[in-house]
Design a protein around this motif. Structure first.
Motif, PDB file in Angstrom:
ATOM      1  N   TRP A 122      23.053  -3.621  17.385  1.00 45.64           N
ATOM      2  CA  TRP A 122      24.007  -4.728  17.333  1.00 45.64           C
ATOM      3  C   TRP A 122      23.432  -5.947  18.027  1.00 45.64           C
ATOM      4  O   TRP A 122      22.767  -5.830  19.049  1.00 45.64           O
ATOM      5  CB  TRP A 122      25.315  -4.327  18.009  1.00 45.64           C
ATOM      6  CG  TRP A 122      26.085  -3.320  17.235  1.00 45.64           C
ATOM      7  CD1 TRP A 122      26.011  -1.961  17.371  1.00 45.64           C
ATOM      8  CD2 TRP A 122      27.019  -3.569  16.193  1.00 45.64           C
ATOM      9  NE1 TRP A 122      26.850  -1.358  16.470  1.00 45.64           N
ATOM     10  CE2 TRP A 122      27.485  -2.323  15.738  1.00 45.64           C
ATOM     11  CE3 TRP A 122      27.512  -4.725  15.605  1.00 45.64           C
ATOM     12  CZ2 TRP A 122      28.417  -2.209  14.726  1.00 45.64           C
ATOM     13  CZ3 TRP A 122      28.453  -4.609  14.600  1.00 45.64           C
ATOM     14  CH2 TRP A 122      28.900  -3.354  14.159  1.00 45.64           C
ATOM     15  N   THR A 123      23.716  -7.138  17.498  1.00 43.86           N
ATOM     16  CA  THR A 123      23.332  -8.411  18.105  1.00 43.86           C
ATOM     17  C   THR A 123      24.584  -9.253  18.243  1.00 43.86           C
ATOM     18  O   THR A 123      25.345  -9.400  17.281  1.00 43.86           O
ATOM     19  CB  THR A 123      22.310  -9.165  17.228  1.00 43.86           C
ATOM     20  OG1 THR A 123      21.167  -8.336  17.043  1.00 43.86           O
ATOM     21  CG2 THR A 123      21.903 -10.476  17.877  1.00 43.86           C
ATOM     22  N   ILE A 124      24.790  -9.823  19.439  1.00 45.72           N
ATOM     23  CA  ILE A 124      25.931 -10.703  19.688  1.00 45.72           C
ATOM     24  C   ILE A 124      25.495 -12.143  19.452  1.00 45.72           C
ATOM     25  O   ILE A 124      24.460 -12.580  19.941  1.00 45.72           O
ATOM     26  CB  ILE A 124      26.432 -10.551  21.139  1.00 45.72           C
ATOM     27  CG1 ILE A 124      26.774  -9.097  21.452  1.00 45.72           C
ATOM     28  CG2 ILE A 124      27.607 -11.484  21.395  1.00 45.72           C
ATOM     29  CD1 ILE A 124      27.968  -8.571  20.722  1.00 45.72           C
ATOM     30  N   HIS A 125      26.308 -12.900  18.708  1.00 45.96           N
ATOM     31  CA  HIS A 125      26.061 -14.319  18.449  1.00 45.96           C
ATOM     32  C   HIS A 125      27.171 -15.113  19.144  1.00 45.96           C
ATOM     33  O   HIS A 125      28.343 -14.957  18.807  1.00 45.96           O
ATOM     34  CB  HIS A 125      26.073 -14.607  16.945  1.00 45.96           C
ATOM     35  CG  HIS A 125      25.198 -13.692  16.159  1.00 45.96           C
ATOM     36  ND1 HIS A 125      23.823 -13.821  16.119  1.00 45.96           N
ATOM     37  CD2 HIS A 125      25.497 -12.616  15.394  1.00 45.96           C
ATOM     38  CE1 HIS A 125      23.319 -12.876  15.352  1.00 45.96           C
ATOM     39  NE2 HIS A 125      24.319 -12.130  14.902  1.00 45.96           N
ATOM     40  N   THR A 126      26.820 -15.958  20.092  1.00 49.30           N
ATOM     41  CA  THR A 126      27.796 -16.727  20.857  1.00 49.30           C
ATOM     42  C   THR A 126      27.746 -18.196  20.453  1.00 49.30           C
ATOM     43  O   THR A 126      26.968 -18.589  19.601  1.00 49.30           O
ATOM     44  CB  THR A 126      27.523 -16.590  22.365  1.00 49.30           C
ATOM     45  OG1 THR A 126      26.211 -17.069  22.638  1.00 49.30           O
ATOM     46  CG2 THR A 126      27.646 -15.149  22.827  1.00 49.30           C
ATOM     47  N   GLY A 127      28.603 -18.996  21.105  1.00 47.30           N
ATOM     48  CA  GLY A 127      28.589 -20.433  20.869  1.00 47.30           C
ATOM     49  C   GLY A 127      29.573 -20.890  19.814  1.00 47.30           C
ATOM     50  O   GLY A 127      29.382 -21.917  19.181  1.00 47.30           O
ATOM     51  N   PHE A 128      30.647 -20.128  19.631  1.00 46.88           N
ATOM     52  CA  PHE A 128      31.640 -20.495  18.632  1.00 46.88           C
ATOM     53  C   PHE A 128      32.931 -20.986  19.284  1.00 46.88           C
ATOM     54  O   PHE A 128      34.015 -20.757  18.779  1.00 46.88           O
ATOM     55  CB  PHE A 128      31.902 -19.318  17.700  1.00 46.88           C
ATOM     56  CG  PHE A 128      30.737 -19.043  16.799  1.00 46.88           C
ATOM     57  CD1 PHE A 128      30.673 -19.600  15.539  1.00 46.88           C
ATOM     58  CD2 PHE A 128      29.678 -18.271  17.237  1.00 46.88           C
ATOM     59  CE1 PHE A 128      29.584 -19.372  14.712  1.00 46.88           C
ATOM     60  CE2 PHE A 128      28.582 -18.042  16.414  1.00 46.88           C
ATOM     61  CZ  PHE A 128      28.535 -18.597  15.155  1.00 46.88           C
ATOM     62  N   GLY A 129      32.821 -21.635  20.441  1.00 46.60           N
ATOM     63  CA  GLY A 129      33.949 -22.310  21.060  1.00 46.60           C
ATOM     64  C   GLY A 129      34.797 -21.494  22.004  1.00 46.60           C
ATOM     65  O   GLY A 129      35.732 -22.006  22.578  1.00 46.60           O
ATOM     66  N   GLY A 130      34.539 -20.240  22.196  1.00 50.17           N
ATOM     67  CA  GLY A 130      35.272 -19.432  23.160  1.00 50.17           C
ATOM     68  C   GLY A 130      36.634 -18.958  22.709  1.00 50.17           C
ATOM     69  O   GLY A 130      37.295 -18.226  23.419  1.00 50.17           O
ATOM     70  N   GLY A 131      37.106 -19.357  21.528  1.00 52.72           N
ATOM     71  CA  GLY A 131      38.431 -18.946  21.061  1.00 52.72           C
ATOM     72  C   GLY A 131      38.364 -17.772  20.112  1.00 52.72           C
ATOM     73  O   GLY A 131      37.372 -17.056  20.031  1.00 52.72           O
ATOM     74  N   TRP A 132      39.445 -17.602  19.388  1.00 54.44           N
ATOM     75  CA  TRP A 132      39.550 -16.514  18.437  1.00 54.44           C
ATOM     76  C   TRP A 132      38.768 -16.805  17.159  1.00 54.44           C
ATOM     77  O   TRP A 132      38.772 -17.916  16.665  1.00 54.44           O
ATOM     78  CB  TRP A 132      41.008 -16.310  18.039  1.00 54.44           C
ATOM     79  CG  TRP A 132      41.781 -15.591  19.082  1.00 54.44           C
ATOM     80  CD1 TRP A 132      42.463 -16.150  20.119  1.00 54.44           C
ATOM     81  CD2 TRP A 132      41.937 -14.190  19.200  1.00 54.44           C
ATOM     82  NE1 TRP A 132      43.047 -15.183  20.864  1.00 54.44           N
ATOM     83  CE2 TRP A 132      42.735 -13.951  20.328  1.00 54.44           C
ATOM     84  CE3 TRP A 132      41.474 -13.108  18.467  1.00 54.44           C
ATOM     85  CZ2 TRP A 132      43.094 -12.687  20.736  1.00 54.44           C
ATOM     86  CZ3 TRP A 132      41.834 -11.836  18.876  1.00 54.44           C
ATOM     87  CH2 TRP A 132      42.631 -11.635  19.992  1.00 54.44           C
ATOM     88  N   ILE A 133      38.142 -15.780  16.642  1.00 61.10           N
ATOM     89  CA  ILE A 133      37.573 -15.816  15.294  1.00 61.10           C
ATOM     90  C   ILE A 133      38.326 -14.736  14.518  1.00 61.10           C
ATOM     91  O   ILE A 133      38.365 -13.580  14.930  1.00 61.10           O
ATOM     92  CB  ILE A 133      36.055 -15.560  15.286  1.00 61.10           C
ATOM     93  CG1 ILE A 133      35.333 -16.619  16.116  1.00 61.10           C
ATOM     94  CG2 ILE A 133      35.546 -15.548  13.854  1.00 61.10           C
ATOM     95  CD1 ILE A 133      33.840 -16.394  16.241  1.00 61.10           C
TER      96      ILE A 133
END
Length: 189
Positions: A149-160
């Protein structure tokens, strides 16, 4: 209606918070009351005779009847928010408290460390068993390449809330007032 999935224009399933599965057979909608009754959050169809509905449990349609707790569901310890599969022997669920489970055709197993940054998982989609993506709280998403698994961050900290993998390096996510695309290296909104 919480979710919808089908195998073609004459085989579409929808599920409701009221615990009802609704089937479109090409001519009319048919209601299926599932027991035990609980809110249904997700549905996924492998074929016209293999459909899964999830929420606070797992139900499976065999083409004529629904059965509760399809397979050994002891690996599913939290409410389930979504389901997806690459085939009848590769079905995935995601839910609360970063819970991820995988069905291999006979039993469910718990998947560890799939989404350590996400506390509530909302959606899972993939292109095949070696290209799976899940999203939820925390402004990140997680991708499985068949091995890790790879985590991708940087999407604003809110819900996806939703994810759609168009191609191996073309992942679309939606949530918290944004739509974003991940090309394998960078995020664009």
């Amino acid at each position: 209606i919480n979710d919808i999935h089908g195998t073609g224009p004459a085989d579409v399933w929808a599920v409701t918070k009221g615990g009802t599965a609704i089937h479109w057979n090409g001519a009319a909608w048919m209601l299926h009351e599932l027991t035990p009754k609980f809110a249904l959050e997700g549905v996924w169809a492998a074929s016209a005779s293999d459909v899964w509905a999830v929420g606070r449990g797992v139900h499976r349609w065999d083409g004529s009847t629904w059965a509760a707790d399809a397979g050994n569901t002891s690996a599913i310890t939290q409410p389930v928010n979504a389901i997806w599969g690459s085939g009848p022997n590769d079905v995935w669920t995601v839910g609360d408290f970063s819970s991820v489970a995988r069905f291999n055709g006979s039993i469910w197993t718990s998947v560890q460390n799939a989404a350590p940054l996400l506390s509530r998982l909302q959606s899972i989609r993939g292109r095949n068993a070696n290209d799976v993506h899940l999203v939820g709280s925390g402004g990140a998403f997680s991708s499985f390449n068949g091995t890790a698994w790879t985590i991708h961050t940087g999407f604003g900290g809110g819900w996806i809330y939703a994810v759609w993998p168009a191609a191996a390096n073309d992942i679309w996510v939606l949530g918290a007032g944004q739509a974003a695309r991940w090309d394998g290296m960078t995020r664009t909104s």
